[in-house]
Each structure stands twice: as C-alpha cells, then as structure tokens.
Design an enzyme around this catalytic site. Structure first.
Site, PDB file in Angstrom:
ATOM      1  N   CYS A   1      -6.902  -1.906  -6.709  1.00 56.56           N
ATOM      2  CA  CYS A   1      -6.907  -3.230  -6.167  1.00 56.56           C
ATOM      3  C   CYS A   1      -8.876  -3.445  -6.217  1.00 56.56           C
ATOM      4  O   CYS A   1      -8.867  -4.400  -6.911  1.00 56.56           O
ATOM      5  CB  CYS A   1      -6.708  -3.291  -4.671  1.00 56.56           C
TER       6      CYS A   1
ATOM      7  N   GLY B   1     -32.640  25.676  -3.994  1.00 57.37           N
ATOM      8  CA  GLY B   1     -32.317  26.253  -5.192  1.00 57.37           C
ATOM      9  C   GLY B   1     -31.510  27.513  -4.837  1.00 57.37           C
ATOM     10  O   GLY B   1     -31.003  27.724  -4.007  1.00 57.37           O
TER      11      GLY B   1
ATOM     12  N   ALA C   1     -18.722  28.758  -1.752  1.00 54.77           N
ATOM     13  CA  ALA C   1     -17.977  29.993  -1.732  1.00 54.77           C
ATOM     14  C   ALA C   1     -16.561  29.635  -1.988  1.00 54.77           C
ATOM     15  O   ALA C   1     -15.945  30.580  -2.578  1.00 54.77           O
ATOM     16  CB  ALA C   1     -18.271  30.674  -0.381  1.00 54.77           C
TER      17      ALA C   1
ATOM     18  N   CYS D   1     -11.828   6.724  -0.856  1.00 54.02           N
ATOM     19  CA  CYS D   1     -11.867   5.477  -0.094  1.00 54.02           C
ATOM     20  C   CYS D   1     -11.924   5.900   1.502  1.00 54.02           C
ATOM     21  O   CYS D   1     -12.666   5.505   2.282  1.00 54.02           O
ATOM     22  CB  CYS D   1     -11.026   4.369  -0.591  1.00 54.02           C
TER      23      CYS D   1
ATOM     24  N   ILE E   1     -27.073  29.796  -1.667  1.00 57.31           N
ATOM     25  CA  ILE E   1     -26.320  29.694  -2.722  1.00 57.31           C
ATOM     26  C   ILE E   1     -25.837  30.631  -3.435  1.00 57.31           C
ATOM     27  O   ILE E   1     -24.958  30.820  -3.881  1.00 57.31           O
ATOM     28  CB  ILE E   1     -27.054  28.359  -3.522  1.00 57.31           C
TER      29      ILE E   1
ATOM     30  N   CYS F   1       0.848  -1.149  -0.021  1.00 58.55           N
ATOM     31  CA  CYS F   1      -0.051   0.026  -0.008  1.00 58.55           C
ATOM     32  C   CYS F   1       0.960   1.316  -0.140  1.00 58.55           C
ATOM     33  O   CYS F   1       0.587   2.053  -0.827  1.00 58.55           O
ATOM     34  CB  CYS F   1      -0.887   0.036   1.068  1.00 58.55           C
TER      35      CYS F   1
ATOM     36  N   HIS G   1     -12.958   4.305   4.889  1.00 58.15           N
ATOM     37  CA  HIS G   1     -12.190   3.156   5.280  1.00 58.15           C
ATOM     38  C   HIS G   1     -10.912   3.463   5.477  1.00 58.15           C
ATOM     39  O   HIS G   1     -10.035   4.234   5.050  1.00 58.15           O
ATOM     40  CB  HIS G   1     -11.892   2.239   3.873  1.00 58.15           C
TER      41      HIS G   1
ATOM     42  N   ASN H   1     -21.534  22.634   3.517  1.00 56.81           N
ATOM     43  CA  ASN H   1     -23.002  22.710   3.896  1.00 56.81           C
ATOM     44  C   ASN H   1     -23.691  22.806   2.271  1.00 56.81           C
ATOM     45  O   ASN H   1     -24.754  22.376   2.089  1.00 56.81           O
ATOM     46  CB  ASN H   1     -23.395  23.966   4.546  1.00 56.81           C
TER      47      ASN H   1
ATOM     48  N   ARG I   1     -39.055  31.652   7.146  1.00 54.85           N
ATOM     49  CA  ARG I   1     -38.625  30.191   7.872  1.00 54.85           C
ATOM     50  C   ARG I   1     -38.952  30.433   9.296  1.00 54.85           C
ATOM     51  O   ARG I   1     -39.260  29.934   9.948  1.00 54.85           O
ATOM     52  CB  ARG I   1     -37.189  29.994   7.349  1.00 54.85           C
TER      53      ARG I   1
END
Length: 601
Positions: A74, A198, A164, A103, A577, A51, A107, A191, A429
């Site tokens: 692998c 949207g 950003a 990975c 966004i 490895c 892992h 985030n 909200r």
C-alpha cells in the site's frame, strides 16, 4: 467483512499514506487518528481481510513478515516513505542506521504505535495512531482449547541476532548445518548495530598496505594490559591470532573495513572501519544480515528463548521459545549457540553487581538485558567476571548517544569546565571515565576542529543530532560552552605545540595525528555511561560453554558479549566487534562440527 481487491487497497492505502505523511510533515492531515492503526484504517474503509486475508484465523507470524508485505504493497518500502519526508525536516524516521526493518517495528495494528528509535533518542516524534491519547483496553483473548505444543527441529539454534549471532549462523550454515536464528527484539543487529569506532585486528592486508607494522603478539599484549592482566590468556591469544582472518572473512562477504585508525590502549593503528571513518557497526550488521537472507537462513524476530532443554544426561538438546504471536513452542536441536549479548541495559542487574553505577545512563539498545547469561547459568554454565562492567567516558550529556572513541583517536581533546586538558585522551576507558567523573559537573567537553571533523565521516551524525556546539574561533567556542576563553586558547595552543614537537609532555598522549587549528571549532559535552559488560558465561577456545567443574557443556556454545574472559576488567575500544566476529565464527564452526559427528560435544 467486505473484501477489497488489491487496486482498492492501494487506493485506500494512498489516502492513508497522506495521513502518515502528514504526521511526518509532508502533507496536510486529512482526518483524526484512533488509538491504533486498525482504527485509522477502518475509518478509511479498509477491512481486516484487506490486511490479514480471508483465513478464519487472522494469523500473523512472529516476525510479522506477512503483514509487512501488505504495508509495503500500500505505502511503498522504507525508501519510498523516506522520499516523502518534508525538505529540511530534522530527522527522517524512515532512513536510519537500523537498515531495512519491518514497518511493524514502529507501527502497531492493534495497540498504540511507538517510534522504535525513541528507545535511545529523545526525538519528539509524532507517529500515526501513536498520539498520547487514552488507550482502549486490549480485547480479551478468546479461550482456546488446550493444544499440544508444537515441536520443530533444526541442526543448530542460535540465540541472538547481533553480529556474533549472525556470524555463527552464517558459519554453521556454510558448513552444512540447518540453522534457526532466534531474536527477541523486532529487529536484528543488537548492540553491534550501535558500534562506532571499528574492529581491531593485527597483521591485516590493510595495515600492510598503509605501512603499519603490527603483530599478533603486540595485540595480545595490548589487550592483556588494557584488561588489567586478568583476561583469559588462551582466549586473548585466539582473539589476536584470528583477527586478521576475521577481517578477510568479512571482506569476502562484502564488508568495507579498509580504513585503519587507532583507539585507546592500542600501541599502533589497528582499528579497521569503512572508508572515510564511517561507523562500523551498522555497516557490518547490514552486510551480515544481507548474507544471512541470501542464504535463506531462518531468522525469527519477536521470539524469546525462555529455556534451554536438556536430556537426562545434561546435554543441551534444544530450546523453548515464546513467540509474540505463536506462543510457546519447542525447537529440538543438536547444538545451541548463545549470542544474546550483555546486560548494560538492565539497570537492576548493573546495580546488583556495581551499586555505584545505579542510575547511570547506558549507551545500549533496549534488548541488552542479560537473558542469554541467565539461560546458560540456569543450565549449569559458569559465570565469570560479572562485576567487570565498563563505563564509556564519552556518552553525549543528556542522551544515550555514544560519541565514538575514534573522535579522540583522530585528534580531539578532552577539556574540563575550566577549559583545561586533564587526561591522556587515548588512555583506557576505565581511566578516562574516572578522570571525567573527577571534574566539575562530572562531565567534560570533546574539542575538535574542521580538520578532525572531515577526517571522520560519522562525526556528521552528531551535528544532525544537535549535540555539537561551535564557533568561528576558539574564543567563540569558549563562549558557546561557557568556559574561560583565555584558558581554552592556551590549552589548544599547548596541544598544537605538542603536535608540532611530536611529544605530549603534559599527559604523554602516544599519538597526536592532527592539530586543532582549522576553523570552525566544535565541542560536545560528554559524561560516562554504562557501556559494556566484560563478564558472562565462561567458554574455552572452541566456544564451548564450561560448567563450574571446568568441563564443556555438551551441545552448548557461546560467543560475543554473553561470554566472559576475553576483556579482563576493561575492554579496549575496537575489540568488541573483533570478538563477536572471531568467536562467532568459532562457535558456529564448532556447532556445525558437532552436528556432523565431530569431537566438539
């Protein structure tokens, strides 16, 4: 140690892949796993050199790119691993909204492995060498002789690789600056990766193509009103004025944000998203990352900036970084851009500013802890609006999964446990959250039908996550969510009548795009959760961080949720966004201008 050639490694890797696949349900497991992947590999005859190579020191870069080349050699890439998933399995761990990740995000070689997605999801995932077994004590690190801390150089350092940060990095790079992008998490996206509804923008070509009349002034007024009229007018005007240009910029990079809908607090449809109403965040984050990689921008994961470096005049001249494997080192830079996000995932900080939110769940990814704000404040930056913390009204009950506001925007209604509507679903909200918390059980149900489901692609994900109750009729749905059937039937009938009459006399909802009368019928239980922090470092219209005196801090810029002032006391859905892209472009351009000897110091 015995060294394997590539053919041998691949053969051994194939055997190991059977064990990995077995854990995911694709094939019988062939042997037991140890406490870490290194143990499992050793049992199959794979050596350290297989490895890490034959170097005397088995060095691993902080982003762990080198070791991942071996993993993929692998086992194949994520797509190859995803193809091994058992047919009909509930969740395919190698195919997700996180995109092309290493990975080693999940892992681990020498410590117990953990599925990264369980930071937010409650999946009962087994993972190779990640079973709940006693973990071996970590080996003591060998004592090293004191060495001089390494020093690197760049034109611009960007801290935080969300939308950003990647936007600022791409913009600065394209303006001729040499950029290093630093990210403390093992993945990019922040985030922004979780953003669903949207991107708000006014006067775009996509609005014009659909006959939607909008203007910069109307977006400005909606944003100011939605934020309680305490937002910084100069910043809000920049947000509105530059929004269409940001849509064009993203489109030029390959993003699809051609679909246009509406979210709470907007006077017209201005929320841009991919065709079919797919989630915007993962798409944009993927496009930005692809463009950053194509430009060969130096992106460093698992790397935390612990200090901003200043000269004797108070000018920011670089950063000190702690790498996961490399330890402490310094990057000297002509400009630093803070884009490290907010602090909604920092429960202690949230409770400090808003004690009434203590113990409330969050919809944020685990890296949203406010580190960037702390860095800027310690260097002398002024913090603004820190108590303005937004709770989102529709987080799926019992989870951290945000149910996008676009579901309501496309026609869903909110009903309480008595089966009645109780609020204008497209209010801001803060008001929607307060209304839900006033109901029995401090929760409510989002109710929608097959027509609304088909209108918004991302709704399918909520079914995949088993968050949805359903019924062939309204009566069956009422039974599934334990509300009075006759009351729910009357509530839906009244809403449909409001659609037919183009008027909502009960709650004055401004837009009812669809009725609820197409079987099947669905409901998701929702509760408010900590979602967004409107406060942060004070900036000006050029993205410069301001000191308490009001003067710009030389060499320091910021963009996105790490800043305060754009959203006032309540962010409108779709403006996050929009802010990250617009102010990310501004901060990146200002930093590059400074590098070239421009006026923005």
């Amino acid at each position: 140690m015995k060294r394997f050639n590539l053919k041998t490694v691949l053969l051994v890797g194939a055997a190991l892949a059977l064990q990995v696949a077995a854990v995911w349900g694709a094939a019988p497991r062939t042997s037991g796993a140890g406490n870490a992947l290194a143990d499992l590999h050793t049992a199959l005859g794979v050596t350290c050199a297989s490895c890490h190579g034959t170097a005397k020191v088995a060095a691993v870069d902080d982003s762990e790119r080198s070791i991942n080349v071996t993993c993929v050699g692998c086992h194949g890439n994520l797509d190859a691993m995803a193809a091994q998933a058992r047919a009909g399995s509930h969740v395919n761990p190698h195919k997700s909204h996180l995109g092309d990740i290493n990975c080693t995000v999940c892992h681990m070689g020498h410590v117990q492995s953990k599925a990264y997605c369980t930071n937010c999801h409650a999946f009962a995932m087994k993972i190779p060498a990640g079973d709940p077994v006693p973990q071996k004590p970590a080996p003591k690190a060998a004592k090293k002789a004191a060495v001089k801390q390494r020093v690197e150089r760049a034109d611009v350092v960007v801290i935080g690789a969300g939308a950003a940060g990647m936007t600022a990095a791409i913009t600065a790079h394209d303006a001729g600056a040499r950029v290093i992008l630093i990210e403390k998490q093992p993945i990019t996206g922040g985030n922004s990766m979780l953003a669903a509804g949207g991107m708000n923008a006014a006067g775009t070509r996509f609005q014009k193509a659909k006959g939607i009349a909008d203007s910069v002034e109307l977006m400005y007024q909606d944003t100011m009103k939605g934020g309680g009229n305490i937002g910084d007018p100069a910043l809000v005007r920049v947000l509105a004025k530059e929004s269409a240009g940001s849509v064009d910029w993203l489109t030029s990079l390959g993003a699809d944000i051609s679909d246009v809908g509406r979210m709470g607090g907007a006077s017209v449809n201005r929320t841009h998203r991919p065709k079919g109403g797919a989630a915007v965040g993962a798409h944009i984050a993927g496009v930005l990352k692809k463009n950053a990689v194509q430009r060969r921008i130096d992106i460093r994961l698992n790397s935390k900036v612990v200090k901003l470096i200043e000269d004797n005049k108070g000018r920011i001249t670089g950063v000190q970084v702690e790498g996961k494997h490399s330890g402490l080192y310094t990057i000297k830079a002509k400009a630093v851009v803070l884009t490290a996000g907010g602090f909604s995932a920092n429960a202690d900080k949230v409770a400090f500013y808003r004690p009434e939110y203590k113990g409330m769940t969050t919809s944020n990814q685990p890296g949203a802890t406010g580190d960037g704000m702390d860095l800027g404040a310690k260097a002398g930056g002024e913090l603004k609006d820190m108590k303005e913390i937004q709770i989102h009204p529709t987080v799926a009950a019992g989870s951290r999964i945000l149910i996008t506001e676009a579901v309501r925007g496309n026609g869903a209604i909110l009903v309480n446990h008595e089966g009645k509507r109780f609020v204008n679903e497209l209010t801001t909200r803060d008001k929607a959250s307060a209304a839900i918390l006033a109901q029995t059980g401090k929760s409510a149900y989002l109710v929608f039908d097959e027509g609304i489901r088909k209108s918004l692609k991302q709704i399918d994900g909520y079914f995949h996550l088993e968050l949805v109750k359903e019924g062939a009729t309204i009566q069956e749905l009422a039974a599934a969510i334990n509300v009075p059937a006759t009351v729910l039937e009357a509530t839906v009938a009244s809403y449909n009548a409001a659609f037919d009459g183009k008027s909502d006399p009960d709650f004055k909802r401004p837009d009812i795009p669809r009725p609820i009368r197409t079987a099947r019928y669905y409901a998701i239980e929702v509760k408010p959760g900590v979602h967004y922090t409107m406060g942060g470092l004070k900036i000006n219209a050029d993205g410069q961080v301001l000191a308490a005196s009001g003067t710009p801090m030389a060499g320091l810029f910021a963009a996105g949720e790490v800043t305060g002032g754009v959203h006032g006391n309540n962010r409108l859905g779709g403006n996050s966004i929009s802010e990250t892209i617009t102010f990310g472009r501004i901060a990146g351009a200002s930093a590059a201008k400074l590098v070239k000897g421009g006026a923005k110091k």
